[in-house]
Write an enzyme that holds these catalytic residues in place. Structure first.
Site, PDB file in Angstrom:
ATOM      1  N   ASN A   1       0.697  -1.185   0.126  1.00 58.38           N
ATOM      2  CA  ASN A   1       0.008   0.327   0.160  1.00 58.38           C
ATOM      3  C   ASN A   1       0.989   1.322  -0.217  1.00 58.38           C
ATOM      4  O   ASN A   1      -0.140   2.521  -0.193  1.00 58.38           O
ATOM      5  CB  ASN A   1      -0.702   0.126   1.316  1.00 58.38           C
ATOM      6  CG  ASN A   1      -1.817  -0.745   0.764  1.00 58.38           C
ATOM      7  OD1 ASN A   1      -2.223  -1.396  -0.169  1.00 58.38           O
ATOM      8  ND2 ASN A   1      -1.962  -1.835   2.234  1.00 58.38           N
TER       9      ASN A   1
ATOM     10  N   ARG B   1      -3.580   7.643  -0.148  1.00 62.81           N
ATOM     11  CA  ARG B   1      -3.871   6.676   0.951  1.00 62.81           C
ATOM     12  C   ARG B   1      -4.073   7.520   2.132  1.00 62.81           C
ATOM     13  O   ARG B   1      -2.971   8.184   2.811  1.00 62.81           O
ATOM     14  CB  ARG B   1      -3.085   5.926   1.085  1.00 62.81           C
ATOM     15  CG  ARG B   1      -2.968   4.697   1.993  1.00 62.81           C
ATOM     16  CD  ARG B   1      -1.931   3.771   2.310  1.00 62.81           C
ATOM     17  NE  ARG B   1      -2.449   2.789   3.022  1.00 62.81           N
ATOM     18  CZ  ARG B   1      -1.500   2.279   4.040  1.00 62.81           C
ATOM     19  NH1 ARG B   1      -0.120   2.906   3.697  1.00 62.81           N
ATOM     20  NH2 ARG B   1      -1.512   1.427   5.189  1.00 62.81           N
TER      21      ARG B   1
ATOM     22  N   HIS C   1       3.383  -5.637  11.245  1.00 58.14           N
ATOM     23  CA  HIS C   1       3.119  -6.751  11.891  1.00 58.14           C
ATOM     24  C   HIS C   1       2.315  -8.067  12.255  1.00 58.14           C
ATOM     25  O   HIS C   1       1.289  -8.605  12.926  1.00 58.14           O
ATOM     26  CB  HIS C   1       1.589  -5.693  12.352  1.00 58.14           C
ATOM     27  CG  HIS C   1       1.720  -3.870  12.395  1.00 58.14           C
ATOM     28  ND1 HIS C   1       1.782  -3.392  12.902  1.00 58.14           N
ATOM     29  CD2 HIS C   1       1.168  -3.444  11.282  1.00 58.14           C
ATOM     30  CE1 HIS C   1       2.600  -1.990  13.169  1.00 58.14           C
ATOM     31  NE2 HIS C   1       2.002  -2.459  11.603  1.00 58.14           N
TER      32      HIS C   1
ATOM     33  N   ASP D   1      12.031 -13.710   9.587  1.00 59.29           N
ATOM     34  CA  ASP D   1      13.309 -14.921   9.176  1.00 59.29           C
ATOM     35  C   ASP D   1      14.162 -14.284   7.869  1.00 59.29           C
ATOM     36  O   ASP D   1      15.257 -14.418   7.951  1.00 59.29           O
ATOM     37  CB  ASP D   1      12.375 -15.825   8.550  1.00 59.29           C
ATOM     38  CG  ASP D   1      11.920 -17.276   9.537  1.00 59.29           C
ATOM     39  OD1 ASP D   1      12.119 -16.716  10.572  1.00 59.29           O
ATOM     40  OD2 ASP D   1      10.884 -17.817   9.632  1.00 59.29           O
TER      41      ASP D   1
ATOM     42  N   LEU E   1       6.315   5.684   8.764  1.00 58.32           N
ATOM     43  CA  LEU E   1       5.685   7.133   8.860  1.00 58.32           C
ATOM     44  C   LEU E   1       5.616   7.729   9.819  1.00 58.32           C
ATOM     45  O   LEU E   1       5.561   8.591  10.363  1.00 58.32           O
ATOM     46  CB  LEU E   1       5.655   7.259   7.238  1.00 58.32           C
ATOM     47  CG  LEU E   1       5.399   7.255   5.600  1.00 58.32           C
ATOM     48  CD1 LEU E   1       4.579   6.707   5.302  1.00 58.32           C
ATOM     49  CD2 LEU E   1       6.589   8.139   5.333  1.00 58.32           C
ATOM     50  N   SER E   2       4.155   6.523  10.291  1.00 56.30           N
ATOM     51  CA  SER E   2       3.837   7.055  11.692  1.00 56.30           C
ATOM     52  C   SER E   2       4.656   6.825  12.630  1.00 56.30           C
ATOM     53  O   SER E   2       4.618   5.516  12.500  1.00 56.30           O
ATOM     54  CB  SER E   2       2.072   6.545  11.400  1.00 56.30           C
ATOM     55  OG  SER E   2       2.316   5.320  11.306  1.00 56.30           O
TER      56      SER E   2
ATOM     57  N   ARG F   1      -1.301  -2.516  15.689  1.00 62.69           N
ATOM     58  CA  ARG F   1       0.245  -2.101  15.471  1.00 62.69           C
ATOM     59  C   ARG F   1       1.203  -1.337  15.728  1.00 62.69           C
ATOM     60  O   ARG F   1       2.398  -1.280  15.793  1.00 62.69           O
ATOM     61  CB  ARG F   1       0.115  -0.692  14.801  1.00 62.69           C
ATOM     62  CG  ARG F   1      -0.955  -0.906  13.659  1.00 62.69           C
ATOM     63  CD  ARG F   1      -1.062   0.850  13.223  1.00 62.69           C
ATOM     64  NE  ARG F   1      -2.639   1.003  12.271  1.00 62.69           N
ATOM     65  CZ  ARG F   1      -2.658   0.399  11.106  1.00 62.69           C
ATOM     66  NH1 ARG F   1      -1.271   0.090  10.160  1.00 62.69           N
ATOM     67  NH2 ARG F   1      -4.190   0.629  10.593  1.00 62.69           N
TER      68      ARG F   1
END
Ligand code: DQA
Length: 144
Positions: free
Chosen positions: A11, A18, A78, A85, A99-100, A109
């Site tokens: 995404n 978005r 998450h 791995d 970013l957040s 999250r």
């Protein structure tokens, strides 16, 4: 020349369209341009890779021949034991960026499956997370 692989997860190809209230107006192209500029100033070379598919990201990590990895695993942060791995097996210096600020958002999250297998994590500074992450990665590689 030090070469860095920059991986953008799912995404992130639609950044700028978005949830701009959370992720901002920057597009993946404008973020990549800023990373490229910062890398150039540090005499490093960058390769960019974006995928919405977990297995493709695993293949990319397994097949890469770089000095370090800068990764925003996005939602796979998450959930992905497979990316955990792959990074662990590769054993390269790596920095996880967001970013957040993932710790100020929904509880699902708050857990990163990637954090235990990277050198460190930077979260919450928008586009700057990538620039700070790149600098931290290069300093790690160069032992500064
Ligand atoms: C993100 C945070 C993730 O929780 C989310 O799934 C993303 C983007 C960030 O950059 O803030 O897609 O990695």
């Amino acid at each position: 020349m030090t070469k860095i692989l920059v991986i953008h997860g799912p995404n992130l190809d639609v950044l700028g369209k978005r949830e701009t209230g959370i992720y901002g107006e920057e597009t993946i192209e404008s973020i990549n341009a800023a990373i490229e500029k910062a890398a150039g100033a540090e005499k490093a070379e960058v390769e960019f890779y974006q995928s919405n598919h977990e297995g493709d990201i695993v293949d990319k990590i397994n097949g890469t021949d770089v000095s370090g990895i800068l990764i925003n695993p996005a939602a796979y942060t998450h959930t992905s034991v497979a990316i955990h791995d792959a990074l662990r097996a590769k054993g390269l210096p790596a920095v996880e960026v967001h970013l957040s600020n993932i710790y100020s958002r929904e509880e699902f999250r708050h857990k990163s499956l990637i954090a235990p297998v990277v050198t460190g994590q930077i979260s919450g500074f928008g586009k700057n997370s990538y620039i700070l992450g790149l600098k931290a990665l290069l300093e790690t590689i160069h032992g500064r």
